[in-house]
Structure formats: structure tokens, C-alpha cells
Write an enzyme that holds these catalytic residues in place. Structure first.
Site, PDB file in Angstrom:
ATOM      1  N   ILE A 280       0.842  -1.207   0.000  1.00  0.00           N
ATOM      2  CA  ILE A 280       0.000   0.000   0.000  1.00  0.00           C
ATOM      3  C   ILE A 280       0.875   1.253   0.000  1.00  0.00           C
ATOM      4  O   ILE A 280       1.772   1.392   0.819  1.00  0.00           O
ATOM      5  CB  ILE A 280      -0.937  -0.008   1.222  1.00  0.00           C
ATOM      6  CG1 ILE A 280      -2.006  -1.070   0.999  1.00  0.00           C
ATOM      7  CG2 ILE A 280      -1.577   1.351   1.445  1.00  0.00           C
ATOM      8  CD1 ILE A 280      -2.864  -1.312   2.206  1.00  0.00           C
ATOM      9  N   GLU A 282       1.578   4.236   1.207  1.00  0.00           N
ATOM     10  CA  GLU A 282       1.112   5.099   2.296  1.00  0.00           C
ATOM     11  C   GLU A 282       1.231   6.599   1.995  1.00  0.00           C
ATOM     12  O   GLU A 282       0.313   7.370   2.204  1.00  0.00           O
ATOM     13  CB  GLU A 282       1.883   4.797   3.589  1.00  0.00           C
ATOM     14  CG  GLU A 282       1.499   3.516   4.292  1.00  0.00           C
ATOM     15  CD  GLU A 282       2.230   2.319   3.700  1.00  0.00           C
ATOM     16  OE1 GLU A 282       3.080   2.524   2.821  1.00  0.00           O
ATOM     17  OE2 GLU A 282       1.930   1.180   4.105  1.00  0.00           O
ATOM     18  N   ASP A 324       2.274  39.013 -25.598  1.00  0.00           N
ATOM     19  CA  ASP A 324       2.250  40.323 -26.225  1.00  0.00           C
ATOM     20  C   ASP A 324       3.689  40.760 -26.436  1.00  0.00           C
ATOM     21  O   ASP A 324       4.630  40.120 -25.959  1.00  0.00           O
ATOM     22  CB  ASP A 324       1.415  41.343 -25.448  1.00  0.00           C
ATOM     23  CG  ASP A 324       1.764  41.388 -23.987  1.00  0.00           C
ATOM     24  OD1 ASP A 324       2.804  40.838 -23.634  1.00  0.00           O
ATOM     25  OD2 ASP A 324       0.999  41.981 -23.207  1.00  0.00           O
ATOM     26  N   ASP A 628      -8.252  42.422 -21.529  1.00  0.00           N
ATOM     27  CA  ASP A 628      -7.609  41.119 -21.707  1.00  0.00           C
ATOM     28  C   ASP A 628      -8.193  40.070 -20.782  1.00  0.00           C
ATOM     29  O   ASP A 628      -7.949  38.878 -20.960  1.00  0.00           O
ATOM     30  CB  ASP A 628      -6.100  41.222 -21.425  1.00  0.00           C
ATOM     31  CG  ASP A 628      -5.387  42.028 -22.479  1.00  0.00           C
ATOM     32  OD1 ASP A 628      -5.921  42.121 -23.600  1.00  0.00           O
ATOM     33  OD2 ASP A 628      -4.304  42.568 -22.190  1.00  0.00           O
ATOM     34  N   ASN A 690       7.826  -2.149  -4.526  1.00  0.00           N
ATOM     35  CA  ASN A 690       6.763  -3.013  -4.040  1.00  0.00           C
ATOM     36  C   ASN A 690       6.691  -4.308  -4.841  1.00  0.00           C
ATOM     37  O   ASN A 690       6.447  -5.373  -4.307  1.00  0.00           O
ATOM     38  CB  ASN A 690       5.404  -2.300  -4.106  1.00  0.00           C
ATOM     39  CG  ASN A 690       5.282  -1.295  -2.982  1.00  0.00           C
ATOM     40  OD1 ASN A 690       6.072  -1.314  -2.050  1.00  0.00           O
ATOM     41  ND2 ASN A 690       4.302  -0.414  -3.070  1.00  0.00           N
ATOM     42  N   ASN A 718       9.600  -1.209   3.464  1.00  0.00           N
ATOM     43  CA  ASN A 718       8.673  -0.229   2.887  1.00  0.00           C
ATOM     44  C   ASN A 718       8.504   1.032   3.699  1.00  0.00           C
ATOM     45  O   ASN A 718       8.346   2.109   3.148  1.00  0.00           O
ATOM     46  CB  ASN A 718       7.300  -0.869   2.696  1.00  0.00           C
ATOM     47  CG  ASN A 718       7.295  -1.713   1.463  1.00  0.00           C
ATOM     48  OD1 ASN A 718       6.992  -1.228   0.393  1.00  0.00           O
ATOM     49  ND2 ASN A 718       7.707  -2.947   1.602  1.00  0.00           N
TER      50      ASN A 718
HETATM   51  P1  ATP Z   1       1.266  44.663 -27.001  1.00  0.00           P
HETATM   52  O1  ATP Z   1      -0.136  44.187 -27.161  1.00  0.00           O
HETATM   53  O2  ATP Z   1       2.296  43.788 -27.550  1.00  0.00           O
HETATM   54  O3  ATP Z   1       1.587  45.212 -25.669  1.00  0.00           O
HETATM   55  P2  ATP Z   1       1.158  47.312 -27.925  1.00  0.00           P
HETATM   56  O4  ATP Z   1       1.502  47.805 -26.602  1.00  0.00           O
HETATM   57  O5  ATP Z   1       1.916  47.882 -29.054  1.00  0.00           O
HETATM   58  O6  ATP Z   1       1.328  45.816 -28.081  1.00  0.00           O
HETATM   59  P3  ATP Z   1      -1.305  48.632 -27.754  1.00  0.00           P
HETATM   60  O7  ATP Z   1      -0.891  49.162 -26.452  1.00  0.00           O
HETATM   61  O8  ATP Z   1      -2.677  48.148 -27.967  1.00  0.00           O
HETATM   62  O9  ATP Z   1      -0.377  47.468 -28.181  1.00  0.00           O
HETATM   63  O10 ATP Z   1      -0.962  49.750 -28.826  1.00  0.00           O
HETATM   64  C1  ATP Z   1      -1.426  49.686 -30.157  1.00  0.00           C
HETATM   65  C2  ATP Z   1      -1.053  50.957 -30.881  1.00  0.00           C
HETATM   66  O11 ATP Z   1      -1.703  52.052 -30.256  1.00  0.00           O
HETATM   67  C3  ATP Z   1       0.429  51.278 -30.864  1.00  0.00           C
HETATM   68  O12 ATP Z   1       1.088  50.736 -31.975  1.00  0.00           O
HETATM   69  C4  ATP Z   1       0.442  52.793 -30.897  1.00  0.00           C
HETATM   70  O13 ATP Z   1       0.394  53.251 -32.221  1.00  0.00           O
HETATM   71  C5  ATP Z   1      -0.843  53.178 -30.215  1.00  0.00           C
HETATM   72  N1  ATP Z   1      -0.610  53.525 -28.802  1.00  0.00           N
HETATM   73  C6  ATP Z   1       0.011  52.798 -27.862  1.00  0.00           C
HETATM   74  N2  ATP Z   1       0.020  53.417 -26.679  1.00  0.00           N
HETATM   75  C7  ATP Z   1      -0.628  54.596 -26.852  1.00  0.00           C
HETATM   76  C8  ATP Z   1      -0.973  55.681 -25.997  1.00  0.00           C
HETATM   77  N3  ATP Z   1      -0.650  55.698 -24.713  1.00  0.00           N
HETATM   78  N4  ATP Z   1      -1.643  56.693 -26.537  1.00  0.00           N
HETATM   79  C9  ATP Z   1      -2.001  56.688 -27.827  1.00  0.00           C
HETATM   80  N5  ATP Z   1      -1.714  55.703 -28.666  1.00  0.00           N
HETATM   81  C10 ATP Z   1      -1.024  54.655 -28.217  1.00  0.00           C
END
Ligand code: ATP
Length: 886
Positions: A280, A282, A324, A628, A690, A718
Site C-alpha cells: 500500500i 502510504e 504580447d 484582456d 513493491n 517499505n
Molecule cells: P502589445 O499588445 O504587444 O503590448 P502594444 O503595446 O503595441 O502591443 P497597444 O498598447 O494596444 O499594443 O498599442 C497599439 C497601438 O496604439 C500602438 O502601436 C500605438 O500606435 C498606439 N498607442 C500605444 N500606446 C498609446 C498611448 N498611450 N496613446 C495613444 N496611442 C497609443
């Protein structure tokens, strides 16, 4: 509080809308009101764990065995069985209790943060330290840390489903006032603990904390229950049941053989009984818990906080990692390197990282901004449309807030333009639509003198689609954008909204078609982290697919993918292309074959996870934003970013990376694999040991021989000899090839053909050689007790050497033993010492039933034990040839 005006609330709570509480007052109030915590995580009591472990089939069988032993007058045996019982209950109790404690302490490391102003200084603190009267700031993605009255809100909305059941976001308004009683869901000038902000931002003053909050009132005192067993735990349970069955069958077989061969009935009866007890397992179920929780601690040391045990084993079978790009694969140290204006003038910006040093060059000459209005416009707009703050600690510069905006603020500093200087020059922020990864742009609204200005920045393709520029200008900007993305730069468009006339208190989400006046674009560098290439290489060797899922431009994404060695069987596809393909029969295949997904929306992430899981993959998915959360929840392993991630993402995830690095995920997967492999080793060791006893005794009885070892020898083997080395196998480090084999298939559990085959063969070889040794000594003209002692000692040595075979999947673990597993060295030495004591210490000789062995006998059994181990090793090699892939 919702019926009172903001001023009344502030007066009642004796706080200030700018300076908040002083640190001193906050401390005093904490003593008065207690911590801002719900008293629910009281954990599981030790008693409950103990009861849970006593209520177990193994325990019942052992009780029956003890009663039978006593009733047959075998007192020592009865006591030995009771000791077995204690070991079974106590090992599982202690391991489960310890695992529970370590899970609780790890969970305590995951706490909610709150942004609070104390004595006029903004800071981020553990939310448990909040007190009524604290002035807090809440923005998109934050968990609301306490019940609070809003004093200022900008485009602010919360999801309150946890509290009210309402699944739509509730629009909040600091200025709303109520004269009559209103339901929780309608109190839009308040926010409540346990809910989260999905949009915008707000300042609020804490009105109640801890158990006095609305959620505290309904939560009451909860005690968390004992968790369901993990899938692996269930499988171990199944295995234990099989072993119990084997034990009973072995008992019956020996009993039958004894009857047929006319052995003295009493001796056979209790040999069968003890054999069954010995077989068994244990401590087996407890060890899986122990190994998993040890793994959880190791992962935490390696910056991966795993929230619950099943995730540890799922990590080990992960075969797709969706990650990402920004900040996980890249450094997140963003620097503006290029600026291209709509009038086609372009500039290079010197400098690296967040250090605000470097010139802006045009045609390789530093430009003077006072002579270049359009350049001034774009930089000022970028700065005014950002929230990040540049901070200098001693010598280092860092950014609080979004790193993309950090790059813009640093650009401003290089040009001598800061938000403070602009504010001092009369620019007053009156409204904001924060950045959102689905919309991909952000708007801020300013008052300057009599006029209202709205600035916009965002993904160039999105802004170009709304821009009022001429076709030529658009094409030129598009070319410039292509040029920058082909170099792997992250590109942002900056401009303003033509004819914006709102007052800024609520920037609505309407289309700004033909209203965006683009000043130009900026190209931002964000180099890949230097260890990412290696991590991707490890994944490729380990048969784990890596997929980059980014909001960035497809070209930028592809360039970065190439730089980090991510192989693309298919070109990058965009979120829009995914949307078009969704629902078609080829969708699954498309997702499976694509390595780079660009300009994705949070919904696309969901589609990707779903498609991959449908194909049978075990998916780890990273995320940081509020949007997300659904994808994080539906992935097998949702991975949230500890630094960059929002509280909502952290809550929805199974694992949090405290350093946001991709390498950490790969490390955690590796640890998951090590854990699974160690559990397999442990089980296979116990199983085969065993088998040895069952086979030896069965053969002896069947061939009309006396008993090869005594019942107490079996128990000693054992319960004393095997347990320590078996447990020490949990401390085995990773084997060199752990990340060189494909992930284990989710369908093949612990027990597969090679695994079972190995156990059966090695058990048979060890059992057969014990039988032969027994026969050899029987011919040597010595007492039966001497022969039994020799056979017993041979079994001990052979089993201790067998551990070395078990240690390595495909080798012999002797040379590396001391370096790699000192616990096992200790365990084996201890077992050996105990065996020597059993043979040579008179008291133990009498109790267990042994007699001292001569040097010659030692030589024979040592030689035989090594020879047997060699044969098992050879069989292991052959089995690997036959079943190479399992
Ligand atoms: P990941 O998903 O890999 O983090 P990421 O950060 O590039 O990618 P997002 O943050 O969605 O993705 O950004 C998408 C696009 O939005 C960027 O390529 C940029 O052109 C624009 N962007 C990112 N941050 C800003 C911000 N703070 N203000 C305005 N536009 C932004």
C-alpha cells in the site's frame, strides 16, 4: 454618503481634497478602523486537513490489518502496522498542511495596490492600509480598493457585477446628487470595493473600509474550503487504488500458492497480510501535493507567482505561449528616434532610454524650435496628450505611467517642453478620453484662454482614416509610416481635433471622421530584451510554439519577430483579417500556423485562445489590460504582468510575472516539467520496490521454498528504507534534456506504456534476482534466519541502487548525485545506516529478526546488487528504443 455634497463628505471625514490625510492621521485611523481587508482568507484549519486525511481507504485497510495482527498474537507486527498507519496519516497531513500554508503565504504576496495622496504626496500603497478619509485616484484597470465618494470623475465607468449582478459598465459621475434613498447600483457618485474601473479615471475620498464596505457586509465570515484535488492528484489517487488492488491480489496469490504447496497456514496468512500492507502506497498521494507546492515556491523565487496548484502542472504541459510584444518581449524602454511632419520635414532625435539628453536634428543640424512652429506643435501636443511622469531618482531617470507616453515626455524634455511649463503657460486640462487598446487612440481636452483644444494621439492607420489631410499628404504620411515600421519602430500619430467644441467633462466616443488634423508621426524604438532570443530558442527546442499577439503595426511586429528569432511559417496577420476569417473552417488552421498577430483587439485574443484550445493545445496567454481579462480567463494559463498589468488582469490570471519578462514564462514551464518528471520518478520507484517483494515471495512460495524474508522485514523495507529516498526524489533538479523534448501529450497521463513497462521489467528483474540470491544462500548450509537476513539486505541494497537508475530518464545517476541532490545522498546514507543497525544492534536484531552477516556475504550481495542494477539499466535503454517518444 451618496446623499451628501462633496464638501460635506470632506468635512465629515475631516480630510482635504488636495493634500489628503497626513501620514500621522492615517496611522491613527488605521488603529481605530483596522486594516482594509475582508476577513475571508482564514484558511483551512489543521483539524479539517487531519480529518480529511484520516477518512481514506488506505487508513481503513491498515486498521483492519492491525486488528488481524493483534488477534493472531503478533504484537510486534501489530505495532508495526500501527506505525505504518501513523506514517500514512502524518505524512499526508503535514505535507498538505505545509502546502496549504505556503499557498496562503504566496497568495498574500498578491495584494491590491491603491494610489493615494498623503500629506500632499501621491504614492502607491498596499490597499489594506487605506483608511476612511484617504484621497485616492482610480483609473482604468484598477480594482476599487474601498468604498469611496467620487470628488472628480473623467469619462469614468465601473463594472459592478460582483456586487450588483449588473454586467454592463456603470457610468459614474462625481457631480450627481441624490435626495432620496437609492439602490447600490444607482449610486453613481460612489464607487465600491471589489468592483473595478473599466474606463476613465477619478479622484475619490474613502468612506468605508474592510468589513464595513458594502461587499464586506454581504461577504460575512467565510472559511475557504479544502480545494478539489488537482488532475494530477486525481491520477495519483487512481494509481493508489490500482496499487491497493495489486496488493490485495498479491496477498490472495501468495495465500493460494501457500495452500496449494502446504505451507504452514499461519505463517502464510500473515505473510500475505503484511505483503498487502507493504504494497500500500502510504505516502504517495501526499507527495504529489508536496512536490507541487515546492514547485510553486521555486516558481515564486523565479518571479512567477502561481495562484493555485493545478496551474503548476498545467504549465508543464503547455505547448503554445501567446505573448504580447511590448514590455514582455521588448525592454519597454521607449525612445522617440524619428519625427516626420505632415509637411514632409523629418527629424532625428538623439539619445537613448529615458535620459532627457539629446538634440533634435534636421539634415544633421540641431534645430531651434523657436524657428519651427510645426515641430513645436507636434511635441507640445504629444506632451499635452500624455499622462506619464518623468522622474529622477539619484542618477537614474524613470517613468511613472505608460512607457509609450514616457518616450513622448522625454522628447518634450529634450525640446524644453514640459507639461508643467505648458500648464504654467495657461493650458488647463479639462477632459480626457484615455488610451484604449481596442480604439487605439487617446484624446485630451484643454482650455487655453478662451478657446478649447482637443489633442489626439494614436495608431497612425486609425488616425489617418479619420484625418482631414489631402490625399497626397495622407499618402506621404503612410509612406513615412511604412518606412519607420519596416525598421521595427513603434509609430504614433499626433494631431488635434478640428473644431472641437465640447466642454471636456465628457469626451464622447463618436467618430471623428475627417476631423483629425494630423501634425505628423513619431517613431519610437523599443529594443527586444536581450534574453528573449535565447528563450524563444528554448521554446523551439522544447516543441512549444510561440505566438506574438500585439496591438502594434504588422510590419513593426514582423521585424521584431525576426530580430528575436521567432520563425514565421505564415506572414503576420492583422486583427481585421482574423475577424474576416472567423467562423470559416480554415480558421483553426490559420491561427495554428500564424506566429505573428498584429493590430489585434482584445476580442481577437479570445478568438485565438478558443481556436487553439479547440485544436487541443494547452495555451498560456499573457495580458495586461482590463479588456484582456476574458482571454486570460479562458486560456489554460492566463499570465498577467506584475509591473505593467492592471489589477483586473491580475485577478483574471493564473500566474503573475513579477518582472514582466517572457523568459520568466519559459522558466515556469520548465519548472512545471521538472515537477511532473519528479513525481513520475517517485511513483516509479515506489511501484517497482513493491513489485520486488511481491515477486520474490510469490516465487518462493510457489517453488515450495521457505519464506525468503520475514513479515517485519517487509514492513521495515517499505516504511523505513524506501520512504526517505522516495521523498528525496522530489528534490531532483531538471535533467539536461528537460526542454529538449516535446511537451507531454495531454491525453497521456502519468501512466503510459513505457512508464508501466519500465516498472514491471525493473520490478521483475529485481524480484527475480532476490529470489536467486535467496536460493544461493539456501545452498550454503547456514541457518534460515541467516539466509533471510542476507536476502533482506540484498533487497535493501538493490533498491537503494535502483534509485540511481530512477534518477535519470536515460542514464545512471551516480556521478552527478552529490552535486545535484544532496537530500538524496542523505536519504540513501540514512537508509543504509539503519539497515546496518538492524543487522548489528542486538535490540534491533531481536525485534526485527536478523543475524549478523559475514564479510563474504556482504561481498556477494554487493556484487549481485550492482549486477542487477546493471541489468535494469540495460533494460531501461532498450525500452527507450522501443518507446522513444513517451
Ligand atoms: P502589445 O499588445 O504587444 O503590448 P502594444 O503595446 O503595441 O502591443 P497597444 O498598447 O494596444 O499594443 O498599442 C497599439 C497601438 O496604439 C500602438 O502601436 C500605438 O500606435 C498606439 N498607442 C500605444 N500606446 C498609446 C498611448 N498611450 N496613446 C495613444 N496611442 C497609443
Amino acid at each position: 454618503m451618496y446623499k451628501k455634497t462633496i464638501e460635506d463628505v470632506l468635512t465629515e471625514l475631516n480630510t482635504d481634497r488636495v493634500f489628503g490625510l497626513s501620514e500621522e492621521t492615517a496611522q491613527k485611523r488605521q488603529q481605530e478602523y483596522g486594516k482594509n481587508e475582508l476577513k475571508k482568507a482564514r484558511g483551512v484549519s489543521a483539524w479539517r486537513i487531519l480529518l480529511h486525511n484520516i477518512n481514506n481507504i488506505i487508513v481503513y485497510i491498515l486498521i483492519v490489518a492491525a486488528v488481524l495482527s493483534f488477534s493472531m498474537g503478533e504484537i510486534i507486527e501489530g505495532i508495526a502496522v500501527l506505525i505504518a498507519l501513523m506514517i500514512a496519516v502524518l505524512t499526508s497531513f503535514f505535507t498538505e498542511y505545509k502546502a496549504q500554508k505556503s499557498i496562503e503565504s504566496l497568495q498574500r504576496m498578491i495584494f491590491t495596490h491603491a494610489k493615494v495622496v498623503r500629506g500632499g504626496v501621491w504614492q502607491e500603497i498596499n490597499a489594506s492600509k487605506l483608511v476612511p478619509g484617504d484621497l485616492i485616484f482610480i483609473e482604468e484597470g484598477d480594482s476599487v480598493p474601498a468604498d469611496a465618494r467620487l470628488i472628480r470623475s473623467m469619462n469614468f465607468a465601473c463594472i459592478e457585477s460582483a456586487l450588483t449582478g449588473e454586467s454592463d459598465a456603470v457610468e459614474k459621475d462625481a457631480l450627481a446628487l441624490f435626495s432620496e434613498d437609492t439602490g447600490l447600483g444607482d449610486r453613481i457618485n460612489m464607487v465600491f470595493a471589489g468592483t473595478s474601473a473599466t474606463r476613465g479615471n477619478a479622484h475619490a475620498v474613502v468612506t468605508s473600509t474592510g468589513m464595513s464596505t458594502e461587499v464586506g457586509k454581504i461577504t460575512g465570515m467565510l472559511e475557504s474550503g479544502i480545494k478539489e484535488r488537482t488532475p494530477l492528484g486525481k491520477e495519483m489517487n487512481k494509481l493508489s487504488k490500482i496499487l491497493i488492488l495489486v496488493a490485495l491480489l498479491a496477498g490472495i496469490a501468495v495465500l493460494t500458492a501457500g495452500f496449494v504447496t502446504n505451507h504452514p497456514i499461519e505463517a502464510i496468512l500473515h505473510t500475505a497480510l503484511i505483503l498487502a500492507v507493504a504494497a500500500i502506497p502510504e505516502a504517495m498521494p501526499a507527495v504529489s501535493t508536496m512536490t507541487l507546492s515546492r514547485g510553486m515556491r521555486t516558481m515564486a523565487e523565479h518571479k512567477a507567482l502561481v495562484k493555485h496548484l493545478p496551474a503548476v502542472e498545467t504549465l508543464g504541459s503547455t505547448n503554445v505561449i501567446c505573448t504580447d510584444k511590448t514590455g514582455t518581449l521588448t525592454e519597454n524602454q521607449m525612445t522617440v528616434g524619428r519625427i516626420v511632419l505632415t509637411n514632409d520635414r523629418s527629424y532625428t532625435v538623439e539619445g537613448n532610454g529615458y535620459q532627457p539628453v539629446g538634440n533634435i536634428l534636421a539634415d544633421e543640424r540641431a534645430v531651434d524650435l523657436s524657428d519651427d512652429d510645426r515641430l513645436w506643435d507636434i511635441i507640445a501636443a504629444a506632451v499635452l496628450c500624455s499622462n506619464a511622469v518623468l522622474k529622477k531618482d539619484e542618477l537614474e531617470y524613470s517613468v511613472i505611467g505608460d512607457p509609450t507616453e514616457g518616450a513622448l515626455v522625454v522628447l518634450g524634455a529634450k525640446a524644453g517642453i514640459s507639461r508643467e511649463s505648458l500648464h504654467a503657460g495657461g493650458w488647463v486640462r479639462i477632459g480626457e478620453m484615455p488610451f484604449d487598446s481596442a480604439r487605439k487612440y487617446m484624446i485630451t481636452v484643454y482650455e487655453h484662454g478662451e478657446t478649447v483644444h482637443a489633442f489626439i494621439k494614436g495608431a497612425p492607420d486609425v488616425l489617418l482614416a479619420m484625418s482631414l489631410q489631402s490625399r497626397e499628404e495622407k499618402e506621404r504620411l503612410q509612406d513615412a509610416n511604412d518606412h519607420l515600421t519596416e525598421k521595427g519602430l513603434r509609430v504614433l500619430g499626433v494631431g488635434k481635433l478640428n473644431g472641437y467644441s465640447g466642454d471636456g467633462s465628457r469626451v464622447s466616443i463618436v467618430s471623428y471622421l475627417d476631423r483629425v488634423d494630423l501634425f505628423g508621426i513619431v517613431g519610437i524604438t523599443d529594443p527586444p530584451r536581450n534574453d528573449v532570443r535565447e528563450a524563444i530558442g528554448i521554446c523551439q527546442q522544447a516543441g512549444i510554439q510561440v505566438k506574438m499577439i500585439t496591438g502594434d503595426d504588422p510590419k513593426t511586429a514582423s521585424i521584431i519577430a525576426r530580430e528575436i528569432g521567432l520563425r514565421e511559417a505564415k506572414a503576420a496577420i492583422t486583427g481585421k483579417e482574423l475577424d474576416l476569417a472567423a467562423g470559416t473552417p480554415e480558421f483553426g488552421d490559420l491561427v495554428k500556423k500564424t506566429a505573428v498577430f498584429a493590430r489585434v483587439s482584445p476580442e481577437n485574443k479570445m478568438q485565438i485562445v478558443d481556436a487553439l484550445r479547440k485544436e487541443g493545445s494547452v495555451v498560456a496567454m499573457t495580458g495586461d489590460g482590463v479588456n484582456d481579462a476574458p482571454a486570460l480567463k479562458s486560456a489554460d494559463i492566463g499570465v498577467a504582468m506584475g509591473i505593467r498589468g492592471t489589477e483586473v488582469a491580475k485577478e483574471a490570471s493564473d500566474m503573475i510575472l513579477t518582472d514582466d519578462r517572457f523568459y520568466t514564462i519559459v522558466d515556469a514551464v520548465r519548472e512545471g516539467r521538472v515537477i511532473f518528471s519528479n513525481i513520475k520518478k517517485y511513483v516509479s520507484f515506489l511501484f517497482s520496490c513493491n513489485m520486488v517483494e511481491i515477486i520474490t515471495i510469490f516465487l518462493s512460495v510457489s517453488f515450495l521454498k521457505p519464506l525468503p524474508i520475514l513479515p517485519l522485514h517487509i514492513l521495515f523495507l517499505n516504511l523505513v528504507i524506501d520512504i526517505a529516498p522516495a521523498m528525496a526524489l522530489a528534490y531532483e533538479p531538471a535533467e539536461a534534456n528537460i526542454m529538449k523534448a516535446p511537451p507531454r501529450s495531454t491525453h497521456s497521463g502519468l501512466i503510459n506504456k513505457r512508464f508501466l513497462g519500465r516498472i514491471l521489467f525493473s520490478g521483475a528483474v529485481l524480484g527475480l534476482s532476490s529470489f536467486l540470491i535467496f536460493n544461493f544462500f539456501l545452498t550454503q548450509n547456514t541457518s534460515l534466519l541467516y539466509v533471510q537476513t542476507a536476502t533482506f539486505t540484498f533487497m535493501v541494497l538493490a533498491q537503494l541502487l535502483h534509485v540511481l537508475n530512477i534518477r535519470k530518464e536515460n542514464g545512471f545517476g551516480l556521478t552527478t548525485l552529490i552535486r545535484e541532490n544532496k537530500v538524496l545522498v542523505g536519504a540513501v546514507s540514512l537508509s543504509l545506516l539503519l539497515q546496518i543497525m538492524v543487522i548489528y544492534v542486538p535490540f534491533m536484531q531481536q525485534t526485527i529478526g536478523t543475524t549478523p552477516l559475514t564479510a563474504d556475504t556482504w561481498a556477494v550481495i554487493l556484487l549481485a546488487a550492482f549486477a542487477t542494477t546493471g541489468v535494469v539499466y540495460a533494460i531501461k535503454k532498450v525500452m527507450r528504443r522501443i518507446y522513444p517518444s513517451e
